[in-house]
Write a protein that holds these residues in place. Sequence first.
Motif, mmCIF file in Angstrom:
data_model
loop_
_atom_site.group_PDB
_atom_site.id
_atom_site.type_symbol
_atom_site.label_atom_id
_atom_site.label_comp_id
_atom_site.label_asym_id
_atom_site.label_seq_id
_atom_site.Cartn_x
_atom_site.Cartn_y
_atom_site.Cartn_z
ATOM 1 N N LEU A 169 0.827 -1.206 0.000
ATOM 2 C CA LEU A 169 0.000 0.000 0.000
ATOM 3 C C LEU A 169 0.863 1.258 0.000
ATOM 4 O O LEU A 169 0.563 2.234 -0.701
ATOM 5 N N PHE A 213 -0.336 5.116 -0.859
ATOM 6 C CA PHE A 213 -1.180 5.307 0.312
ATOM 7 C C PHE A 213 -0.277 5.628 1.498
ATOM 8 O O PHE A 213 0.820 5.072 1.628
ATOM 9 N N SER A 214 -0.733 6.486 2.376
ATOM 10 C CA SER A 214 0.125 6.891 3.498
ATOM 11 C C SER A 214 -0.581 6.846 4.846
ATOM 12 O O SER A 214 0.076 6.805 5.882
ATOM 13 N N ILE A 261 -2.642 4.499 6.567
ATOM 14 C CA ILE A 261 -3.137 3.116 6.525
ATOM 15 C C ILE A 261 -3.632 2.706 7.908
ATOM 16 O O ILE A 261 -2.881 2.759 8.885
ATOM 17 N N ASP A 312 -6.675 6.607 4.185
ATOM 18 C CA ASP A 312 -6.780 6.382 2.736
ATOM 19 C C ASP A 312 -6.611 4.917 2.365
ATOM 20 O O ASP A 312 -6.682 4.552 1.200
ATOM 21 N N ALA A 313 -6.403 4.042 3.372
ATOM 22 C CA ALA A 313 -6.302 2.607 3.097
ATOM 23 C C ALA A 313 -6.587 1.823 4.372
ATOM 24 O O ALA A 313 -6.346 2.301 5.484
ATOM 25 N N TYR A 350 -10.240 4.732 -1.790
ATOM 26 C CA TYR A 350 -9.385 4.227 -0.714
ATOM 27 C C TYR A 350 -8.826 2.874 -1.145
ATOM 28 O O TYR A 350 -9.345 2.231 -2.077
ATOM 29 N N GLY A 351 -7.765 2.424 -0.472
ATOM 30 C CA GLY A 351 -7.204 1.104 -0.729
ATOM 31 C C GLY A 351 -7.679 0.109 0.315
ATOM 32 O O GLY A 351 -7.931 0.472 1.464
ATOM 33 N N SER A 354 -6.742 -2.528 -4.224
ATOM 34 C CA SER A 354 -5.619 -1.744 -3.710
ATOM 35 C C SER A 354 -4.972 -0.914 -4.824
ATOM 36 O O SER A 354 -3.847 -0.452 -4.689
ATOM 37 N N ARG A 370 -4.534 2.410 -7.314
ATOM 38 C CA ARG A 370 -4.483 3.823 -6.939
ATOM 39 C C ARG A 370 -5.097 4.648 -8.056
ATOM 40 O O ARG A 370 -4.664 4.506 -9.204
#
Length: 335
Positions: free
Chosen positions: A172, A177-178, A180, A242-243, A270-271, A333, A335
Amino acid sequence: MARLAGVSEATVSRVLNGVGPIKEQTRARVMEAAKALNYVPSALAQGFARKRSGNLGVILPLLPKVNLFSTHYFSELLSGIGMTASRYGYDLLLLFREPDEPREYERMFQAQKIDACLILGAQDVEPERHALAELAANGRQFCLVSQRFEGTGYNAVDADHREGVRAAVHHLLDRGFSRIWFLNGPSSYSNSADRLQGYCEALHERGVPFDPERVLLGNYSRTSGYRLSEEIEGLVRSGAADAIVAGSDRMAIGVLQGLKEKGLLAGIDYGLVGCDDSEGAKLTDPMLTSIAVPFYEMGSQAANQILSPLAQGETSSSFQLKLPVELIVRGSSAR
């Protein structure tokens, strides 16, 4: 048969039940007489003679509103156990345990219902620890499947859940994504602790601070994921998340469905990563990225490790196996 073979009835019994040393010539005469008389041995009688039941006990949790045989986790484990047990000539004796029911595992051995047992769905609670300690103290052959009790030395077959979640978080982060979040299961299961460790390790390795507020708790069911989707919606819309990495596909699917009803799409807004790589992971829209866990192989290995020594009249040496997992990347997952 004894008269036809020219031996005593006691010798016939020893030959047919495989008990004690017998000359090969004597054994051959008895087997020829048995064939001539179309004799079919009684499995029950042989079991009594050998002090064996021929049954491998499998202890399962009885979960409210859950059909165990339709869930990926239990169906795959039982398939692996059953196929391997059959190769050793063993039948399965299933014991379903209510959540609050006493763990009377030792009683099955005392009643000679089973020769060994595999325990699925064990939890780190005092009644479970007491029952397992009793089995160990009495030298019983048993194995925990997908659960460990650190420092006990109990036989166990598990998967590398820590590495699976670690790989999912790295994946991720690599996708951009940051923020999580992690949706875990109850702490009474060792794989919940393993997954949390993997989550923390991956963040640390990438220089991302661990925030305990970003850990949500479900119970591995789709319903728990669906209920938490209301909270997760607010996190995603506010930019706080965001995930999501979920500790089971069922929880991940619940989140995916709940957020989809609210207009948020996995892989776009979102992931999302699940765990188990069940059939359901391939039926969602988008398909679910998931950590493939080799449940069939875990069941097969557990049965083999226990039954192989028994088949030779021995007891198994202590073993703790951990099988590898694999991250299967799909659309949830993206983006």
